[in-house]
Design an enzyme around this catalytic site. Sequence first.
Site, PDB file in Angstrom:
ATOM      1  N   MET A   1       9.017  15.170   7.550  1.00  0.00           N
ATOM      2  CA  MET A   1       7.635  14.715   7.769  1.00  0.00           C
ATOM      3  C   MET A   1       7.638  13.209   8.039  1.00  0.00           C
ATOM      4  O   MET A   1       6.636  12.531   7.851  1.00  0.00           O
ATOM      5  CB  MET A   1       6.757  15.065   6.570  1.00  0.00           C
TER       6      MET A   1
ATOM      7  N   ALA B   1       8.572   9.085   7.724  1.00  0.00           N
ATOM      8  CA  ALA B   1       8.751   8.071   6.676  1.00  0.00           C
ATOM      9  C   ALA B   1      10.203   8.165   6.183  1.00  0.00           C
ATOM     10  O   ALA B   1      10.483   8.292   4.989  1.00  0.00           O
ATOM     11  CB  ALA B   1       7.752   8.250   5.536  1.00  0.00           C
TER      12      ALA B   1
ATOM     13  N   HIS C   1      13.970   7.937   5.006  1.00  0.00           N
ATOM     14  CA  HIS C   1      14.732   7.085   4.097  1.00  0.00           C
ATOM     15  C   HIS C   1      16.171   7.601   4.056  1.00  0.00           C
ATOM     16  O   HIS C   1      16.516   8.565   4.773  1.00  0.00           O
ATOM     17  CB  HIS C   1      14.095   7.066   2.704  1.00  0.00           C
TER      18      HIS C   1
ATOM     19  N   GLY D   1      17.694   9.406   2.105  1.00  0.00           N
ATOM     20  CA  GLY D   1      17.834  10.841   1.790  1.00  0.00           C
ATOM     21  C   GLY D   1      17.828  11.663   3.075  1.00  0.00           C
ATOM     22  O   GLY D   1      18.698  12.514   3.301  1.00  0.00           O
ATOM     23  N   HIS D   2      16.845  11.393   3.941  1.00  0.00           N
ATOM     24  CA  HIS D   2      16.798  12.102   5.230  1.00  0.00           C
ATOM     25  C   HIS D   2      18.058  11.814   6.042  1.00  0.00           C
ATOM     26  O   HIS D   2      18.627  12.709   6.664  1.00  0.00           O
ATOM     27  CB  HIS D   2      15.601  11.634   6.065  1.00  0.00           C
TER      28      HIS D   2
ATOM     29  N   GLU E   1      17.828  18.927  -1.688  1.00  0.00           N
ATOM     30  CA  GLU E   1      17.627  19.644  -2.959  1.00  0.00           C
ATOM     31  C   GLU E   1      16.592  19.001  -3.872  1.00  0.00           C
ATOM     32  O   GLU E   1      16.292  19.535  -4.931  1.00  0.00           O
ATOM     33  CB  GLU E   1      18.963  19.776  -3.706  1.00  0.00           C
ATOM     34  N   LYS E   2      16.058  17.828  -3.477  1.00  0.00           N
ATOM     35  CA  LYS E   2      14.971  17.282  -4.295  1.00  0.00           C
ATOM     36  C   LYS E   2      13.835  18.313  -4.344  1.00  0.00           C
ATOM     37  O   LYS E   2      13.237  18.536  -5.374  1.00  0.00           O
ATOM     38  CB  LYS E   2      14.450  15.955  -3.755  1.00  0.00           C
TER      39      LYS E   2
ATOM     40  N   SER F   1       9.611   9.877   0.214  1.00  0.00           N
ATOM     41  CA  SER F   1       8.688   9.106   1.061  1.00  0.00           C
ATOM     42  C   SER F   1       7.517   8.590   0.236  1.00  0.00           C
ATOM     43  O   SER F   1       6.879   7.612   0.607  1.00  0.00           O
ATOM     44  CB  SER F   1       8.178   9.970   2.202  1.00  0.00           C
TER      45      SER F   1
END
Length: 285
Positions: A30, A32, A34, A36-37, A148-149, A186
């Site tokens: 989606m 934004a 960071h 993690g993405h 996995e968050k 995000s």
Amino acid sequence: MEIISTVAALREAVAGARTAGLTVGLVPTMGALHAGHLSLIERARKECGFVVVSVFVNPTQFNNPDDLRTYPRTVEADCAKLEEAAVDVAFVPAVEEIYPEPDTRVFDLGPVADVMEGAMRPGHFNGVAQIVSKLFDYVRPDKAYFGEKDFQQIAVIRRMAEIEGFDIDIVACPIKREADGLAMSSRNVRLTKEQRELAPVIHQVLSDNADMAGDGLDLVSLREMVIEEINSYDGMEVEYYEIVDPMTLQPLGSWDEAKNGAVGCITVWMGDVRLIDNIRYPEIN
Ligand code: PAF
């Protein structure tokens, strides 16, 4: 990198990759973006010859209009990061492109979608199933990558893929954390300085709790300890904490039931920001 905003152009780009014999990977986001993405994209880049990343704030998965309104939107910066990450296609559609008419499909997501996020955010998972099924249909990827968050979301997407007959390898990638342990999200940018300083407590309490699992404590007590401890901080309120079976997502009553292992899933409110995280418990027995 190609930036594509229509479904027709996306299908064409993917068809070209298929003709070239490339493995196709999809990373739905989606925006934004960071680190993690970026870790999902890096994994996709390693495993696939052609990588598509979608950037779309999907309105049908927001059950709270304020959350949809305030969700961070940083498309230009996102595209720069995707270019840097050597993505092949950034799919950045408008809402009308994805939903020319309302999507009235209701998915039979079963028990995995009834608990926790499903119980607290009615309609949320149906909206996730709507958008992800559309993306799967447009791209028909060999592999799709999710963090996995959002532990429960992965189980829901696996279920959707199964009932819709998508033969796609759903790849679950580990949570990426800030140096102080806070799970990257995000939504973290919406925390005030004070809230941001306090937020790592969530992961700290969860990991301490997982470390205590071997001390003969039962699951009910461990769960209560987490809720009590986090709620003892001013400005933090636990919405739910459940220790669940990682396959069925159903709450576990005892270690004897933890045949597939145990994962603790939490949602904490800090002001009007809702943070989620989870922890895997070590195997007992
Ligand atoms: O996890 C997310 O960011 C979203 O739920 C997803 C999978 C991109 C669908 O909109």
